[in-house]
Design a protein around this motif. Structure first.
Motif, PDB file in Angstrom:
ATOM      1  N   PHE A 217      44.599  48.256  44.951  1.00  0.00           N
ATOM      2  CA  PHE A 217      43.236  47.746  44.979  1.00  0.00           C
ATOM      3  C   PHE A 217      43.218  46.313  44.467  1.00  0.00           C
ATOM      4  CE2 PHE A 217      42.887  52.290  45.012  1.00  0.00           C
ATOM      5  CZ  PHE A 217      41.821  52.541  45.852  1.00  0.00           C
ATOM      6  N   VAL A 218      42.723  45.408  45.302  1.00  0.00           N
ATOM      7  CA  VAL A 218      42.769  43.978  45.004  1.00  0.00           C
ATOM      8  C   VAL A 218      41.369  43.385  45.140  1.00  0.00           C
ATOM      9  CG1 VAL A 218      43.775  41.760  45.642  1.00  0.00           C
ATOM     10  CG2 VAL A 218      45.125  43.862  45.910  1.00  0.00           C
ATOM     11  N   ALA A 219      40.802  42.969  44.025  1.00  0.00           N
ATOM     12  CA  ALA A 219      39.539  42.230  44.063  1.00  0.00           C
ATOM     13  C   ALA A 219      39.836  40.821  44.559  1.00  0.00           C
ATOM     14  CB  ALA A 219      38.901  42.197  42.681  1.00  0.00           C
ATOM     15  N   SER A 220      39.126  40.392  45.591  1.00  0.00           N
ATOM     16  CA  SER A 220      39.462  39.132  46.241  1.00  0.00           C
ATOM     17  C   SER A 220      38.226  38.262  46.417  1.00  0.00           C
ATOM     18  CB  SER A 220      40.093  39.412  47.606  1.00  0.00           C
ATOM     19  OG  SER A 220      40.526  38.227  48.227  1.00  0.00           O
ATOM     20  N   ASN A 221      38.479  36.957  46.564  1.00  0.00           N
ATOM     21  CA  ASN A 221      37.388  35.984  46.697  1.00  0.00           C
ATOM     22  C   ASN A 221      36.433  36.078  45.513  1.00  0.00           C
ATOM     23  OD1 ASN A 221      36.195  33.843  47.955  1.00  0.00           O
ATOM     24  ND2 ASN A 221      35.290  35.017  49.626  1.00  0.00           N
ATOM     25  N   VAL A 222      36.991  36.326  44.342  1.00  0.00           N
ATOM     26  CA  VAL A 222      36.201  36.499  43.115  1.00  0.00           C
ATOM     27  C   VAL A 222      35.890  35.130  42.514  1.00  0.00           C
ATOM     28  CG1 VAL A 222      36.192  37.467  40.796  1.00  0.00           C
ATOM     29  CG2 VAL A 222      37.243  38.740  42.675  1.00  0.00           C
ATOM     30  N   PRO A 223      34.630  34.850  42.225  1.00  0.00           N
ATOM     31  CA  PRO A 223      34.294  33.556  41.612  1.00  0.00           C
ATOM     32  C   PRO A 223      35.015  33.364  40.284  1.00  0.00           C
ATOM     33  CG  PRO A 223      32.321  34.709  42.360  1.00  0.00           C
ATOM     34  CD  PRO A 223      33.448  35.682  42.463  1.00  0.00           C
ATOM     35  N   ASP A 224      35.576  32.194  40.113  1.00  0.00           N
ATOM     36  CA  ASP A 224      36.301  31.880  38.878  1.00  0.00           C
ATOM     37  C   ASP A 224      35.321  31.217  37.910  1.00  0.00           C
ATOM     38  OD1 ASP A 224      38.242  31.575  37.027  1.00  0.00           O
ATOM     39  OD2 ASP A 224      39.328  29.988  38.064  1.00  0.00           O
ATOM     40  N   LEU A 225      34.427  32.036  37.360  1.00  0.00           N
ATOM     41  CA  LEU A 225      33.354  31.532  36.517  1.00  0.00           C
ATOM     42  C   LEU A 225      33.380  32.225  35.158  1.00  0.00           C
ATOM     43  CD1 LEU A 225      30.464  31.653  39.167  1.00  0.00           C
ATOM     44  CD2 LEU A 225      31.748  29.633  38.460  1.00  0.00           C
ATOM     45  N   ASP A 226      32.659  31.637  34.207  1.00  0.00           N
ATOM     46  CA  ASP A 226      32.523  32.245  32.893  1.00  0.00           C
ATOM     47  C   ASP A 226      31.615  33.466  33.015  1.00  0.00           C
ATOM     48  OD1 ASP A 226      32.373  32.890  30.273  1.00  0.00           O
ATOM     49  OD2 ASP A 226      31.169  31.165  29.667  1.00  0.00           O
ATOM     50  N   ASP A 227      32.161  34.642  32.798  1.00  0.00           N
ATOM     51  CA  ASP A 227      31.405  35.883  32.955  1.00  0.00           C
ATOM     52  C   ASP A 227      30.744  36.255  31.635  1.00  0.00           C
ATOM     53  OD1 ASP A 227      30.470  38.180  34.240  1.00  0.00           O
ATOM     54  OD2 ASP A 227      32.258  39.336  33.712  1.00  0.00           O
ATOM     55  N   GLU A 228      29.886  35.343  31.149  1.00  0.00           N
ATOM     56  CA  GLU A 228      29.323  35.521  29.807  1.00  0.00           C
ATOM     57  C   GLU A 228      28.408  36.736  29.716  1.00  0.00           C
ATOM     58  OE1 GLU A 228      25.606  32.360  30.272  1.00  0.00           O
ATOM     59  OE2 GLU A 228      27.342  31.850  29.032  1.00  0.00           O
ATOM     60  N   ASP A 229      27.809  37.164  30.833  1.00  0.00           N
ATOM     61  CA  ASP A 229      26.952  38.349  30.825  1.00  0.00           C
ATOM     62  C   ASP A 229      27.707  39.620  31.201  1.00  0.00           C
ATOM     63  OD1 ASP A 229      24.692  36.837  30.151  1.00  0.00           O
ATOM     64  OD2 ASP A 229      24.322  36.323  32.251  1.00  0.00           O
TER      65      ASP A 229
END
Length: 247
Positions: free
Chosen positions: A201-213
């Motif tokens: 299982f591969v999560a793809s095209n995932v935003p490379d952002l600060d997941d502060e929430d």
């Protein structure tokens, strides 16, 4: 020979690009790799710069068409090419979706996949195809690019051909609902046939952002729980130029 299908329920996850990159990385590391474009309705593996053919080559659709016309499985070497890029110093082959001419769509639409399997020994045709891959090329890996969604050909790619399936997804509700069914069907096939099909299982095209929430973290947790699986990898979103240039 180890066959891995790259599958995604929805498009836009970077599945073909991921497959091409993994295949080329392994080939450059000394492995023998065959890349197969089974995304018949939206082919494109042969458009990558390093994977372009020297001349137009027939592929999966033409292979099946010839079999339907003659009743004999063709020699697979007619439907495979070695990329001609001068910078590609590796052992890679490509079996494209088919000859990209004005009749490609007609040849594809003429294939009745249900009839092929019910009346024309389609299952044996693709079992023979696997044996030909191994006999003619001796690859270490065969990577199959499957089309998306629930399709007539999806079961060939996700349940008959592979030793493993890499399930790529953007972690949203659309992908989760679709993957539940697909993963269940693959696991059932594995149980009933007695032939292990590994799932990755591969999560793809995932935003490379600060997941502060913790939105992304919670969504990935939901995927692991619902799919009863661990997350094997995360591919972050490609930048714009990488997408356009197909690096």
């Amino acid at each position: 020979m180890y066959i891995v299908t790259f599958y995604s329920f929805k498009g836009g996850v970077g599945r073909t690009m991921a497959m091409a990159n993994v295949g080329l990385a392994l080939a450059r590391d000394g492995r023998r790799v065959l890349l197969v474009d089974f995304d018949l309705e939206a082919p494109g593996l042969d458009t990558f710069d390093l994977l372009k053919p020297a001349e137009t080559t027939p592929g999966i659709v033409d292979y099946v068409t010839e079999f339907r016309e003659t009743g004999v499985a063709p020699n697979v070497t007619k439907f495979i090419y070695e990329p001609s890029h001068p910078d590609l110093d590796a052992k890679v082959w490509v079996m494209p979706s088919g000859k990209q001419d004005e009749q490609y769509g007609n040849r594809l639409n003429a294939i009745d996949w249900n009839r092929l399997y019910a009346e024309q020994d389609g299952y044996l045709l693709f079992e023979d195809l696997k044996k030909q891959w191994e006999r003619e090329l001796h690859p270490d890996y065969v990577f199959v690019d499957s089309r998306t969604g629930h399709t007539d050909t999806g079961g060939i790619c996700t349940r008959q051909l592979p030793d493993a399936v890499a399930l790529l997804f953007i972690p949203n509700e659309q992908n989760l609902r679709g993957l539940q069914t697909v993963a269940h069907d693959i696991r059932r096939e594995s149980r009933e046939s007695g032939r292990l099909i590994d799932l990755y299982f591969v999560a793809s095209n995932v935003p490379d952002l600060d997941d502060e929430d913790s939105t992304l973290r919670e969504r990935l947790r939901q995927f692991r729980r619902t799919l009863e699986a661990k997350l094997d990898a995360i591919i972050h979103h490609y930048d714009s130029l990488s997408l356009i240039e197909q690096e």
